[in-house]
Design a protein around this motif. Structure first.
Motif, PDB file in Angstrom:
ATOM      1  N   MET A 150       0.910  -1.488   0.124  1.00  6.60           N
ATOM      2  CA  MET A 150      -0.203   0.213   0.093  1.00  6.60           C
ATOM      3  C   MET A 150       0.816   1.340  -0.012  1.00  6.60           C
ATOM      4  N   ALA A 151       2.010   0.949   1.077  1.00  5.76           N
ATOM      5  CA  ALA A 151       3.260   2.014   0.634  1.00  5.76           C
ATOM      6  C   ALA A 151       3.888   2.624  -0.460  1.00  5.76           C
ATOM      7  N   VAL A 152       3.599   1.651  -1.574  1.00  2.00           N
ATOM      8  CA  VAL A 152       4.559   2.084  -2.712  1.00  2.00           C
ATOM      9  C   VAL A 152       3.679   2.361  -3.437  1.00  2.00           C
ATOM     10  N   TRP A 153       1.740   2.070  -3.404  1.00  2.00           N
ATOM     11  CA  TRP A 153       1.036   2.406  -4.188  1.00  2.00           C
ATOM     12  C   TRP A 153       0.488   3.687  -4.344  1.00  2.00           C
ATOM     13  N   GLY A 154       0.434   3.854  -2.993  1.00  2.00           N
ATOM     14  CA  GLY A 154       0.736   5.684  -2.406  1.00  2.00           C
ATOM     15  C   GLY A 154       1.547   6.653  -3.059  1.00  2.00           C
ATOM     16  N   LEU A 155       2.615   5.502  -2.841  1.00  2.00           N
ATOM     17  CA  LEU A 155       3.859   6.926  -3.549  1.00  2.00           C
ATOM     18  C   LEU A 155       3.544   6.465  -5.420  1.00  2.00           C
ATOM     19  N   ASN A 156       2.741   5.110  -5.924  1.00  2.00           N
ATOM     20  CA  ASN A 156       3.370   5.209  -7.468  1.00  2.00           C
ATOM     21  C   ASN A 156       1.830   6.247  -7.858  1.00  2.00           C
ATOM     22  N   VAL A 157       1.105   6.752  -6.703  1.00  2.00           N
ATOM     23  CA  VAL A 157      -0.071   8.356  -7.346  1.00  2.00           C
ATOM     24  C   VAL A 157       0.964   9.372  -8.138  1.00  2.00           C
ATOM     25  N   SER A 158       1.753   9.598  -7.025  1.00  2.00           N
ATOM     26  CA  SER A 158       2.655  11.190  -7.813  1.00  2.00           C
ATOM     27  C   SER A 158       3.299  10.844  -8.562  1.00  2.00           C
ATOM     28  N   ALA A 159       4.514   9.577  -8.873  1.00  2.00           N
ATOM     29  CA  ALA A 159       5.037   8.994  -9.818  1.00  2.00           C
ATOM     30  C   ALA A 159       3.995   8.940 -10.976  1.00  2.00           C
ATOM     31  N   VAL A 160       2.939   8.580 -10.891  1.00  2.00           N
ATOM     32  CA  VAL A 160       2.052   8.161 -12.177  1.00  2.00           C
ATOM     33  C   VAL A 160       1.214   9.942 -12.541  1.00  2.00           C
ATOM     34  N   LYS A 161       1.010  10.885 -11.672  1.00  2.00           N
ATOM     35  CA  LYS A 161       0.850  11.882 -11.889  1.00  2.00           C
ATOM     36  C   LYS A 161       1.329  13.073 -12.596  1.00  2.00           C
ATOM     37  N   ALA A 162       2.652  12.506 -11.764  1.00  2.00           N
ATOM     38  CA  ALA A 162       4.221  13.313 -12.344  1.00  2.00           C
ATOM     39  C   ALA A 162       3.958  12.995 -13.937  1.00  2.00           C
ATOM     40  N   LEU A 163       4.066  11.360 -14.484  1.00  2.00           N
ATOM     41  CA  LEU A 163       3.909  10.943 -15.768  1.00  2.00           C
ATOM     42  C   LEU A 163       3.281  11.818 -16.460  1.00  2.00           C
ATOM     43  N   THR A 164       1.631  11.328 -16.519  1.00  2.00           N
ATOM     44  CA  THR A 164       1.003  12.602 -16.948  1.00  2.00           C
ATOM     45  C   THR A 164       1.538  13.480 -17.617  1.00  2.00           C
ATOM     46  N   GLN A 165       2.702  14.198 -17.228  1.00  2.90           N
ATOM     47  CA  GLN A 165       3.132  16.091 -18.145  1.00  2.90           C
ATOM     48  C   GLN A 165       3.670  15.087 -19.474  1.00  2.90           C
ATOM     49  N   TYR A 166       4.049  13.733 -19.492  1.00  2.06           N
ATOM     50  CA  TYR A 166       4.849  13.133 -20.696  1.00  2.06           C
ATOM     51  C   TYR A 166       4.319  11.984 -21.746  1.00  2.06           C
ATOM     52  N   PHE A 167       3.571  11.330 -20.786  1.00  2.00           N
ATOM     53  CA  PHE A 167       2.530  10.433 -22.197  1.00  2.00           C
ATOM     54  C   PHE A 167       0.535  10.588 -21.701  1.00  2.00           C
ATOM     55  N   ALA A 168       0.116  10.474 -22.584  1.00  2.00           N
ATOM     56  CA  ALA A 168      -1.411  10.426 -22.636  1.00  2.00           C
ATOM     57  C   ALA A 168      -1.935   9.381 -22.070  1.00  2.00           C
ATOM     58  N   PRO A 169      -2.980   9.285 -21.200  1.00  3.02           N
ATOM     59  CA  PRO A 169      -3.410   8.369 -20.045  1.00  3.02           C
ATOM     60  C   PRO A 169      -3.289   6.937 -20.582  1.00  3.02           C
ATOM     61  N   MET A 170      -3.718   6.380 -22.068  1.00  5.49           N
ATOM     62  CA  MET A 170      -3.343   4.959 -22.309  1.00  5.49           C
ATOM     63  C   MET A 170      -2.080   3.789 -22.523  1.00  5.49           C
ATOM     64  N   PRO A 171      -1.316   5.477 -23.289  1.00  3.00           N
ATOM     65  CA  PRO A 171       0.070   5.096 -23.676  1.00  3.00           C
ATOM     66  C   PRO A 171       0.877   5.062 -22.018  1.00  3.00           C
ATOM     67  N   LEU A 172       0.776   5.779 -21.183  1.00  2.00           N
ATOM     68  CA  LEU A 172       1.502   5.673 -20.686  1.00  2.00           C
ATOM     69  C   LEU A 172       0.757   3.697 -19.865  1.00  2.00           C
ATOM     70  N   ALA A 173      -0.533   3.598 -19.663  1.00  2.00           N
ATOM     71  CA  ALA A 173      -0.914   2.180 -18.762  1.00  2.00           C
ATOM     72  C   ALA A 173       0.272   1.200 -19.889  1.00  2.00           C
ATOM     73  N   THR A 174      -0.121   1.608 -21.220  1.00  2.80           N
ATOM     74  CA  THR A 174       0.413   0.339 -21.805  1.00  2.80           C
ATOM     75  C   THR A 174       1.409   0.489 -21.349  1.00  2.80           C
ATOM     76  N   VAL A 175       2.683   1.036 -21.592  1.00  2.00           N
ATOM     77  CA  VAL A 175       4.183   1.160 -21.262  1.00  2.00           C
ATOM     78  C   VAL A 175       4.375   0.638 -19.670  1.00  2.00           C
ATOM     79  N   ARG A 176       3.334   0.831 -18.975  1.00  2.00           N
ATOM     80  CA  ARG A 176       3.943   0.399 -17.827  1.00  2.00           C
ATOM     81  C   ARG A 176       3.281  -0.610 -17.387  1.00  2.00           C
ATOM     82  N   MET A 177       2.156  -1.746 -18.425  1.00  2.00           N
ATOM     83  CA  MET A 177       1.429  -3.092 -18.052  1.00  2.00           C
ATOM     84  C   MET A 177       2.956  -3.693 -19.008  1.00  2.00           C
ATOM     85  N   VAL A 178       3.315  -2.947 -20.000  1.00  2.00           N
ATOM     86  CA  VAL A 178       4.661  -4.188 -20.574  1.00  2.00           C
ATOM     87  C   VAL A 178       5.754  -4.233 -20.386  1.00  2.00           C
TER      88      VAL A 178
END
Length: 281
Positions: free
Chosen positions: A1-29
């Motif tokens: 849960m601590a890692v998932w809590g930190l991941n919220v900030s990480a994903v929010k920062a990454l939306t500056q670089y990627f659109a939501p769907m490509p970002l989800a795809t890169v993370r899942m790959v």
């Protein structure tokens, strides 16, 4: 849960670089590559499956990876962050209700009280944020609710599958199939949306690796293992900790101010988790 809590900030920062769907795809790959490496290292393989088990794995891939990522990405674009946090905090309640229907698990007063106290703690944390407000329900909120139900329903299927199959190959199969669907969806949606919004540097790729390796691959492997051991209803109670850790990391890393409401929410989440995961006497 601590890692998932930190991941919220990480994903929010990454939306500056990627659109939501490509970002989800890169993370899942990235997560699939890690799960494959763990599978080979542990010399673990997916056993022969009957038709029902294959359909179950496919259902999990659609519910927990493909549909969940799309529903949350589209929902958060149409809703407020406050609404999103509050709706995601409904996950333990939805999981408990689905488990009660699927496995005839009894919803004891103790478990109901734990879920209510935990949800109250999350509300105290989320709504105390400056400028936080609940907007009226709309399409985005409905998509977020559908995402919560989708992930919880997949967890119920994982609990059934994990009775007969090791959670590691189950997690691997789920994410391989779900990621394939996401890749096909991203390619079908068109190349322009898949292009980075701005040049991606080393820091952004480090966040992608953190999100894909730890927050997605490792944490979901642990999550599915917990479901196999204590059931989806008791495991889901710990989701109350995600917004709490998210606020704590925001205070530590971003300098956001903590208030007495955060302390009250922290205490309520602790008490709710204890009540919700305790086995009845």
């Amino acid at each position: 849960m601590a890692v998932w809590g930190l991941n919220v900030s990480a994903v929010k920062a990454l939306t500056q670089y990627f659109a939501p769907m490509p970002l989800a795809t890169v993370r899942m790959v990235t997560a699939c590559a890690v799960l494959t490496a763990i599978l080979l290292w542990r010399r673990c393989r997916l056993p022969p499956l009957d038709r029902r088990q294959r359909l179950g794995l496919l259902a999990c891939a659609v519910l927990m990876v493909y549909a969940n990522q799309i529903l949350f990405a589209e929902g958060l674009q149409r809703s407020t962050a406050t609404n999103g946090a509050m709706i995601m905090a409904l996950s333990p309640l939805v999981s408990a209700l689905l488990a009660a229907m699927a496995f005839r698990e009894r919803l004891t007063p103790q478990r109901i009280a734990g879920m209510a106290i935990g949800f109250g703690g999350v509300a105290a944390v989320v709504l105390s944020h400056p400028g936080a407000r609940l907007s009226t329900a709309g399409l985005g909120d409905l998509l977020l609710v559908a995402g919560v139900v989708s992930f919880a329903a997949g967890g119920v299927v994982v609990q059934r599958l994990a009775r007969h199959i090791n959670p590691l190959p189950v997690s691997w199969a789920i994410y391989m199939a779900g990621t394939l669907l996401l890749v096909l969806h991203t390619l079908w949606a068109g190349a322009p949306g898949a292009m980075p919004r701005q040049p991606v540097g080393a820091w952004a790729w480090a966040l992608v690796l953190f999100s894909g390796v730890f927050a997605t691959a490792v944490c979901n492997l642990v999550w599915n293992g917990a479901i196999a051991r204590i059931g989806v209803a008791r495991t889901a109670v710990f989701l109350y900790w995600v917004p709490v850790f998210g606020v704590l990391f925001a205070a530590l890393l971003l300098g956001e101010t903590l208030t007495p409401w955060h302390a009250l929410g922290f205490a309520a989440v602790m008490g709710g988790t204890w009540l919700g995961t305790r086995r009845p006497a």
